[in-house]
Design an enzyme around this catalytic site. Structure first.
Site, PDB file in Angstrom:
ATOM      1  N   ASP A 126       0.861  -1.198   0.000  1.00  0.00           N
ATOM      2  CA  ASP A 126       0.000   0.000   0.000  1.00  0.00           C
ATOM      3  C   ASP A 126       0.889   1.236   0.000  1.00  0.00           C
ATOM      4  O   ASP A 126       2.099   1.136   0.167  1.00  0.00           O
ATOM      5  CB  ASP A 126      -0.867  -0.012   1.269  1.00  0.00           C
ATOM      6  CG  ASP A 126       0.012  -0.022   2.519  1.00  0.00           C
ATOM      7  OD1 ASP A 126       0.380   1.045   2.989  1.00  0.00           O
ATOM      8  OD2 ASP A 126       0.370  -1.123   3.004  1.00  0.00           O
ATOM      9  N   ASP A 167       0.555   3.674   2.269  1.00  0.00           N
ATOM     10  CA  ASP A 167       0.328   4.284   3.573  1.00  0.00           C
ATOM     11  C   ASP A 167      -0.725   5.391   3.395  1.00  0.00           C
ATOM     12  O   ASP A 167      -1.773   5.105   2.825  1.00  0.00           O
ATOM     13  CB  ASP A 167       1.663   4.776   4.166  1.00  0.00           C
ATOM     14  CG  ASP A 167       1.569   4.928   5.669  1.00  0.00           C
ATOM     15  OD1 ASP A 167       0.921   4.077   6.304  1.00  0.00           O
ATOM     16  OD2 ASP A 167       2.120   5.887   6.220  1.00  0.00           O
TER      17      ASP A 167
END
Ligand SMILES: CSC[C@H]1O[C@H](OP(=O)(O)O)[C@H](O)[C@@H]1O
Ligand SMILES: Nc1ncnc2[nH]cnc12
Length: 318
Positions: free
Chosen positions: A227, A229
């Protein structure tokens, strides 16, 4: 108390992180659950074998049903238990957030540096609570020779097997931030870490790598970006489920990476373990010699016995 299970003589330890709770492509031989002076490991350790006979010890960091949060992982027991089986080198997997646009989810990263943003609530040294003081060298928190050795092999393992398969990237020389959690970062924190020069973020690599260093084990972390973040202005914030979705697709790749390196790693570690051989991948061996404060009459003999479990080299002859 001395190390109990050296007879297993497994040289390679693999720590599986989020989404990697079994290595189902290897033949399971048996499981062991060593009681160390720091308690039991996160889960029983699976001793598994490749068709060649190479054996590895696999440990699920958060437990097999992912029941242990990062702050509660029994890191000293995990590292001590692996060493008690004879492990010399650990390949640890971790799901990480990316703090850089180019490290897209699905990419692999072999970081070489780490910034500690844990909050002092995790036991980070085998010497904590004892009368013996030691200051391990930690300028290079991961084993640089092991990383150098891994890079070309992982790059090869990530090559697409057909022309339509998108290439998987491997990034090296990157800096990780290890945060406490369990909540993910705020946007302000995520932006701050980028300013500090950090490239990836997780909640698990510390104190695992500190304890591996104290136990004189070679240790490298294979990070899988899941991901971005929450630093991207218009991006979604990370969730545990989005992390697991990416890992679900990536765990087969992680297993391929392992299959591609384990035999070679075993052979190299075996050679280096021979009398008089040069220690390259085993560069951490002997490192604590200059880190442990000299013996004194004030040290509690029971503490020395406890430390003999993980460092029989220095405390085993009492
Ligand atoms: C499941 S999202 C957060 C969780 O994922 C990473 O775990 P691991 O390093 O064991 O793969 C991260 O460190 C957090 O513990
Ligand atoms: N964004 C993130 N922050 C901390 N740990 C993570 N593990 C996976 N993604 C993460």
């Amino acid at each position: 108390m001395s190390s109990q299970s050296q007879s297993e003589n497994v040289l390679i330890g693999v720590i599986g992180g989020s989404g990697l709770y079994h290595l189902d492509h290897l033949t399971v031989l048996h499981t062991v659950n060593p009681l160390t002076p720091w308690g039991y490991p996160s889960s029983p350790i699976t001793v598994a074998s490749l068709p060649s006979g190479t054996r590895i010890a696999f440990l699920a960091r958060h437990g097999i049903g992912h029941t242990i949060s990062p702050s509660a992982v029994p890191n000293p027991a995990n590292i001590a238990a692996l060493k008690s089986l004879g492990v010399k080198a650990i390949i640890a997997f971790s799901a990480v957030g990316s703090l850089r646009e180019e490290i897209s989810p699905g990419s692999f990263v072999l970081p070489t540096q780490v910034i500690d943003r844990t909050k002092g609530i995790r036991q980070s040294s085998f010497f904590d609570g004892t009368t013996i003081v030691a200051h391990a060298m930690f300028g290079d928190p991961f084993s640089s020779k092991l990383i150098e050795w891994l890079v070309p092999r992982i790059e090869k393992a990530l090559e697409p097997s057909s022309p339509d398969e998108p290439p998987k990237k491997l990034f090296t020389d990157k800096t990780a931030v290890c945060m406490e959690g369990p909540q993910f970062s705020t946007r302000a924190e995520s932006l701050l870490y980028r300013q500090w020069g950090a490239d990836i973020i997780n909640m698990s690599v510390l104190p695992e790598s500190k304890l591996a260093r104290e136990a004189e084990l070679s240790y490298a972390i294979v990070a899988m970006a899941t991901d971005y973040d929450c630093w991207r202005p218009h991006g979604e914030s990370v969730t545990a489920h989005s992390v697991l979705d990416v890992l679900h697709n990536n765990s087969a790749t992680a297993k391929n990476v392992l299959s591609a390196i384990l035999d070679d790693l075993q052979e190299t570690l075996q050679k280096e373990g021979e009398e008089g051989a040069e220690a390259i991948l085993l560069q951490e061996k002997g490192g604590m010699k200059f880190s442990i404060m000299p013996r004194s009459a004030k040290q509690d003999p029971n503490d020395r016995k406890k430390l003999a479990y993980v460092l029989p080299e220095y405390f085993g002859d009492d």
